[in-house]
Design a protein around this motif. Structure first.
Motif, PDB file in Angstrom:
ATOM      1  N   THR A   1      -1.666  -2.968 -45.805  1.00 50.23           N
ATOM      2  CA  THR A   1      -0.902  -2.039 -46.640  1.00 50.23           C
ATOM      3  C   THR A   1       0.046  -2.809 -47.559  1.00 50.23           C
ATOM      4  OG1 THR A   1       0.876  -1.804 -45.022  1.00 50.23           O
ATOM      5  CG2 THR A   1      -0.961  -0.254 -44.860  1.00 50.23           C
ATOM      6  N   ILE A   2       0.258  -4.091 -47.232  1.00 50.67           N
ATOM      7  CA  ILE A   2       1.079  -4.975 -48.070  1.00 50.67           C
ATOM      8  C   ILE A   2       0.348  -6.308 -48.183  1.00 50.67           C
ATOM      9  CG2 ILE A   2       3.298  -6.171 -48.305  1.00 50.67           C
ATOM     10  CD1 ILE A   2       4.560  -4.105 -46.447  1.00 50.67           C
ATOM     11  N   VAL A   3       0.141  -6.780 -49.417  1.00 52.22           N
ATOM     12  CA  VAL A   3      -0.371  -8.139 -49.607  1.00 52.22           C
ATOM     13  C   VAL A   3       0.719  -8.965 -50.275  1.00 52.22           C
ATOM     14  CG1 VAL A   3      -2.832  -7.545 -49.664  1.00 52.22           C
ATOM     15  CG2 VAL A   3      -1.512  -7.453 -51.779  1.00 52.22           C
ATOM     16  N   ARG A   4       0.810 -10.229 -49.896  1.00 51.61           N
ATOM     17  CA  ARG A   4       1.874 -11.115 -50.404  1.00 51.61           C
ATOM     18  C   ARG A   4       1.220 -12.192 -51.258  1.00 51.61           C
ATOM     19  NH1 ARG A   4       1.861 -11.262 -44.871  1.00 51.61           N
ATOM     20  NH2 ARG A   4       1.242 -13.429 -45.090  1.00 51.61           N
ATOM     21  N   ILE A   5       1.410 -12.103 -52.573  1.00 50.88           N
ATOM     22  CA  ILE A   5       0.626 -12.952 -53.467  1.00 50.88           C
ATOM     23  C   ILE A   5       1.509 -13.769 -54.408  1.00 50.88           C
ATOM     24  CG2 ILE A   5      -1.157 -12.928 -55.246  1.00 50.88           C
ATOM     25  CD1 ILE A   5      -2.351 -10.544 -53.843  1.00 50.88           C
ATOM     26  N   GLY A   6       1.336 -15.080 -54.339  1.00 50.27           N
ATOM     27  CA  GLY A   6       2.095 -15.974 -55.202  1.00 50.27           C
ATOM     28  C   GLY A   6       1.206 -16.629 -56.242  1.00 50.27           C
ATOM     29  N   SER A   7       0.461 -17.643 -55.839  1.00 55.18           N
ATOM     30  CA  SER A   7      -0.257 -18.488 -56.801  1.00 55.18           C
ATOM     31  C   SER A   7      -1.280 -17.719 -57.639  1.00 55.18           C
ATOM     32  CB  SER A   7      -0.898 -19.670 -56.093  1.00 55.18           C
ATOM     33  OG  SER A   7      -1.636 -19.248 -54.983  1.00 55.18           O
TER      34      SER A   7
ATOM     35  N   SER B   1      -2.956 -15.225 -51.626  1.00 58.74           N
ATOM     36  CA  SER B   1      -3.847 -15.445 -52.777  1.00 58.74           C
ATOM     37  C   SER B   1      -5.299 -15.736 -52.391  1.00 58.74           C
ATOM     38  CB  SER B   1      -3.314 -16.593 -53.637  1.00 58.74           C
ATOM     39  OG  SER B   1      -2.112 -16.193 -54.255  1.00 58.74           O
ATOM     40  N   ASN B   2      -5.474 -16.519 -51.336  1.00 58.01           N
ATOM     41  CA  ASN B   2      -6.839 -16.931 -50.985  1.00 58.01           C
ATOM     42  C   ASN B   2      -7.637 -15.908 -50.199  1.00 58.01           C
ATOM     43  OD1 ASN B   2      -6.777 -19.413 -52.235  1.00 58.01           O
ATOM     44  ND2 ASN B   2      -5.795 -20.391 -50.466  1.00 58.01           N
TER      45      ASN B   2
ATOM     46  N   TYR C   1      -2.227 -10.572 -63.153  1.00 59.40           N
ATOM     47  CA  TYR C   1      -1.823  -9.325 -62.483  1.00 59.40           C
ATOM     48  C   TYR C   1      -2.958  -8.303 -62.546  1.00 59.40           C
ATOM     49  CZ  TYR C   1       1.044  -5.152 -61.526  1.00 59.40           C
ATOM     50  OH  TYR C   1       1.564  -3.984 -61.020  1.00 59.40           O
ATOM     51  N   LYS C   2      -3.574  -8.221 -63.720  1.00 55.69           N
ATOM     52  CA  LYS C   2      -4.683  -7.274 -63.872  1.00 55.69           C
ATOM     53  C   LYS C   2      -5.833  -7.659 -62.928  1.00 55.69           C
ATOM     54  CE  LYS C   2      -7.846  -5.053 -67.098  1.00 55.69           C
ATOM     55  NZ  LYS C   2      -8.855  -5.027 -66.045  1.00 55.69           N
ATOM     56  N   GLN C   3      -6.130  -8.957 -62.867  1.00 55.89           N
ATOM     57  CA  GLN C   3      -7.227  -9.393 -62.012  1.00 55.89           C
ATOM     58  C   GLN C   3      -6.934  -9.103 -60.531  1.00 55.89           C
ATOM     59  OE1 GLN C   3      -8.155 -13.607 -61.718  1.00 55.89           O
ATOM     60  NE2 GLN C   3     -10.336 -13.137 -61.808  1.00 55.89           N
ATOM     61  N   VAL C   4      -5.699  -9.358 -60.124  1.00 58.57           N
ATOM     62  CA  VAL C   4      -5.336  -9.094 -58.731  1.00 58.57           C
ATOM     63  C   VAL C   4      -5.475  -7.602 -58.429  1.00 58.57           C
ATOM     64  CG1 VAL C   4      -3.393  -9.048 -57.095  1.00 58.57           C
ATOM     65  CG2 VAL C   4      -3.843 -11.114 -58.438  1.00 58.57           C
ATOM     66  N   ARG C   5      -4.984  -6.782 -59.349  1.00 58.13           N
ATOM     67  CA  ARG C   5      -5.094  -5.331 -59.121  1.00 58.13           C
ATOM     68  C   ARG C   5      -6.548  -4.881 -59.060  1.00 58.13           C
ATOM     69  NH1 ARG C   5      -1.620  -2.252 -63.349  1.00 58.13           N
ATOM     70  NH2 ARG C   5      -2.520  -3.935 -64.538  1.00 58.13           N
ATOM     71  N   ASP C   6      -7.373  -5.453 -59.945  1.00 61.64           N
ATOM     72  CA  ASP C   6      -8.797  -5.106 -59.942  1.00 61.64           C
ATOM     73  C   ASP C   6      -9.448  -5.487 -58.609  1.00 61.64           C
ATOM     74  OD1 ASP C   6      -8.583  -4.121 -62.464  1.00 61.64           O
ATOM     75  OD2 ASP C   6      -9.538  -5.825 -63.472  1.00 61.64           O
ATOM     76  N   ARG C   7      -9.119  -6.667 -58.134  1.00 65.96           N
ATOM     77  CA  ARG C   7      -9.732  -7.121 -56.870  1.00 65.96           C
ATOM     78  C   ARG C   7      -9.233  -6.296 -55.688  1.00 65.96           C
ATOM     79  NH1 ARG C   7      -9.833 -13.373 -55.948  1.00 65.96           N
ATOM     80  NH2 ARG C   7     -11.445 -12.754 -54.465  1.00 65.96           N
ATOM     81  N   ILE C   8      -7.977  -5.886 -55.736  1.00 64.87           N
ATOM     82  CA  ILE C   8      -7.468  -4.991 -54.687  1.00 64.87           C
ATOM     83  C   ILE C   8      -8.233  -3.672 -54.732  1.00 64.87           C
ATOM     84  CG2 ILE C   8      -5.480  -3.580 -53.970  1.00 64.87           C
ATOM     85  CD1 ILE C   8      -3.669  -5.957 -54.746  1.00 64.87           C
TER      86      ILE C   8
ATOM     87  N   ALA D   1      -4.007   2.712 -53.983  1.00 62.92           N
ATOM     88  CA  ALA D   1      -2.567   2.986 -54.079  1.00 62.92           C
ATOM     89  C   ALA D   1      -1.868   2.806 -52.735  1.00 62.92           C
ATOM     90  CB  ALA D   1      -2.342   4.398 -54.597  1.00 62.92           C
ATOM     91  N   ALA D   2      -2.650   2.715 -51.661  1.00 66.46           N
ATOM     92  CA  ALA D   2      -2.057   2.514 -50.332  1.00 66.46           C
ATOM     93  C   ALA D   2      -1.802   1.039 -50.039  1.00 66.46           C
ATOM     94  CB  ALA D   2      -2.975   3.111 -49.263  1.00 66.46           C
ATOM     95  N   VAL D   3      -2.087   0.195 -51.024  1.00 66.06           N
ATOM     96  CA  VAL D   3      -1.851  -1.247 -50.853  1.00 66.06           C
ATOM     97  C   VAL D   3      -0.712  -1.677 -51.779  1.00 66.06           C
ATOM     98  CG1 VAL D   3      -2.854  -3.562 -50.948  1.00 66.06           C
ATOM     99  CG2 VAL D   3      -4.314  -1.581 -50.378  1.00 66.06           C
ATOM    100  N   LYS D   4       0.380  -2.134 -51.184  1.00 67.91           N
ATOM    101  CA  LYS D   4       1.513  -2.585 -51.994  1.00 67.91           C
ATOM    102  C   LYS D   4       1.417  -4.085 -52.253  1.00 67.91           C
ATOM    103  CE  LYS D   4       5.676  -1.012 -51.408  1.00 67.91           C
ATOM    104  NZ  LYS D   4       6.927  -0.680 -50.718  1.00 67.91           N
ATOM    105  N   LEU D   5       1.605  -4.441 -53.506  1.00 64.84           N
ATOM    106  CA  LEU D   5       1.589  -5.847 -53.893  1.00 64.84           C
ATOM    107  C   LEU D   5       3.013  -6.397 -53.877  1.00 64.84           C
ATOM    108  CD1 LEU D   5       0.261  -8.369 -55.292  1.00 64.84           C
ATOM    109  CD2 LEU D   5       0.669  -7.202 -57.450  1.00 64.84           C
ATOM    110  N   VAL D   6       3.230  -7.422 -53.063  1.00 60.25           N
ATOM    111  CA  VAL D   6       4.497  -8.149 -53.105  1.00 60.25           C
ATOM    112  C   VAL D   6       4.246  -9.462 -53.843  1.00 60.25           C
ATOM    113  CG1 VAL D   6       6.243  -9.365 -51.734  1.00 60.25           C
ATOM    114  CG2 VAL D   6       5.434  -7.123 -50.999  1.00 60.25           C
ATOM    115  N   ALA D   7       4.920  -9.636 -54.967  1.00 57.23           N
ATOM    116  CA  ALA D   7       4.763 -10.863 -55.756  1.00 57.23           C
ATOM    117  C   ALA D   7       5.671 -11.939 -55.169  1.00 57.23           C
ATOM    118  CB  ALA D   7       5.130 -10.591 -57.213  1.00 57.23           C
ATOM    119  N   VAL D   8       5.056 -13.005 -54.694  1.00 55.53           N
ATOM    120  CA  VAL D   8       5.822 -14.068 -54.031  1.00 55.53           C
ATOM    121  C   VAL D   8       6.318 -15.051 -55.091  1.00 55.53           C
ATOM    122  CG1 VAL D   8       5.766 -15.911 -52.325  1.00 55.53           C
ATOM    123  CG2 VAL D   8       4.548 -13.759 -51.890  1.00 55.53           C
ATOM    124  N   THR D   9       7.644 -15.138 -55.231  1.00 56.54           N
ATOM    125  CA  THR D   9       8.238 -15.870 -56.358  1.00 56.54           C
ATOM    126  C   THR D   9       8.883 -17.183 -55.954  1.00 56.54           C
ATOM    127  OG1 THR D   9      10.152 -14.410 -56.115  1.00 56.54           O
ATOM    128  CG2 THR D   9       8.570 -13.859 -57.831  1.00 56.54           C
ATOM    129  N   LYS D  10       8.545 -17.677 -54.761  1.00 59.08           N
ATOM    130  CA  LYS D  10       9.052 -19.014 -54.414  1.00 59.08           C
ATOM    131  C   LYS D  10       8.486 -19.994 -55.446  1.00 59.08           C
ATOM    132  CE  LYS D  10       5.304 -19.968 -51.177  1.00 59.08           C
ATOM    133  NZ  LYS D  10       4.816 -19.663 -49.845  1.00 59.08           N
TER     134      LYS D  10
END
Ligand SMILES: *Cc1c(COP(=O)(O)O)cnc(C)c1O
Length: 221
Positions: free
Chosen positions: A210-216, A198-199, A6-13, A25-34
């Motif tokens: 404004t929204i990224v969808r990140i699972g893996s 993720s990729n 999570y920290k790494q994803v936030r840093d890269r964002i 802060a204008a980028v919302k992270l949606v954690a994909v939990t499938k």
């Protein structure tokens, strides 16, 4: 580990936002939990993640009913007869791409006396295998949606092709951004751009997501 991921994803964002002179802060992270257990969802919530995405109604049902005080995003292909299963449970539906689904969502939203918040999925890369509206049909579709008083169109969503070619991916995100800008000039309010997984999320953020969808990248599966 989820917290490190999570920290790494936030840093890269943050870096990508900085590259584009944008506020992270204008980028919302949606954690994909499938494919992720409910315990993992609770752990993510404890870390401060408040937005979760699922792409299959059935598989997600248990999580969506049990994990409360978060926002659920429906990000997968949605059959019209399943519209009743995403309202009112999900706070945003990212995959509106046809009129029949709009009709079904309108009916359910009316019944629950709410406004369905949706994004229009656009198949920018025009790959046969992908769902989404053809970009040429966007203007007409937006116009048709105006008579659906219980549907609020909040923006656009796309998926980039699954390739290594960074410039191809970038051009896909840029096209979605341009389509949005064109439609805003025609008077539609479309603040959200849901793009990046993720990729490719750093590229998407550079191109205005404004929204990224990140699972893996978060859950490591
Ligand atoms: C699975 C999925 C994602 C997340 O994919 P990752 O590569 O695991 O980050 C994002 N968007 C949609 C529509 C998905 O189905």
């Amino acid at each position: 580990m989820l917290s490190e991921n999570y920290k790494q994803v936030r840093d890269r964002i943050a870096v990508a936002a900085h590259n584009a002179s944008r506020n992270p802060a204008a980028v919302k992270l949606v954690a994909v939990t499938k494919n992720v257990s409910i315990d993992e969802v609770y752990r993510a919530k404890e870390l401060g993640i408040n937005d979760f995405g699922e792409n299959r109604v059935q598989d997600a049902a248990d999580k969506v009913t049990r994990v409360k005080e978060v926002r659920w995003h429906f990000i997968g292909h949605l059959q019209s007869n399943k519209a009743k299963d995403v309202l009112p449970g999900y706070s945003m539906i990212h995959s509106l791409d046809r009129l029949s689904l709009a009709r079904a969502l309108q009916r359910c939203a009316e019944k629950h006396d709410l406004k369905a918040r949706v994004l229009i999925q656009v198949n920018v890369s025009e790959e046969q295998s992908k769902s989404g509206l053809n970009p040429r049909d966007l203007a007409g579709f937006l116009k048709e949606l105006q008579c659906f008083d219980c549907i609020k169109v909040c923006g656009l969503m796309t998926m980039a092709p699954d390739v290594r070619n960074v410039e191809l991916i970038r051009s896909c995100f840029r096209k979605l951004h341009n389509l949005r800008d064109q439609q805003q000039q025609s008077g539609y309010e479309l603040p959200e751009l849901s793009m990046g997984m993720s990729n490719d999320y750093p590229i998407a953020v550079e191109e205005g997501a404004t929204i990224v969808r990140i699972g893996s990248a978060l859950f490591g599966i």
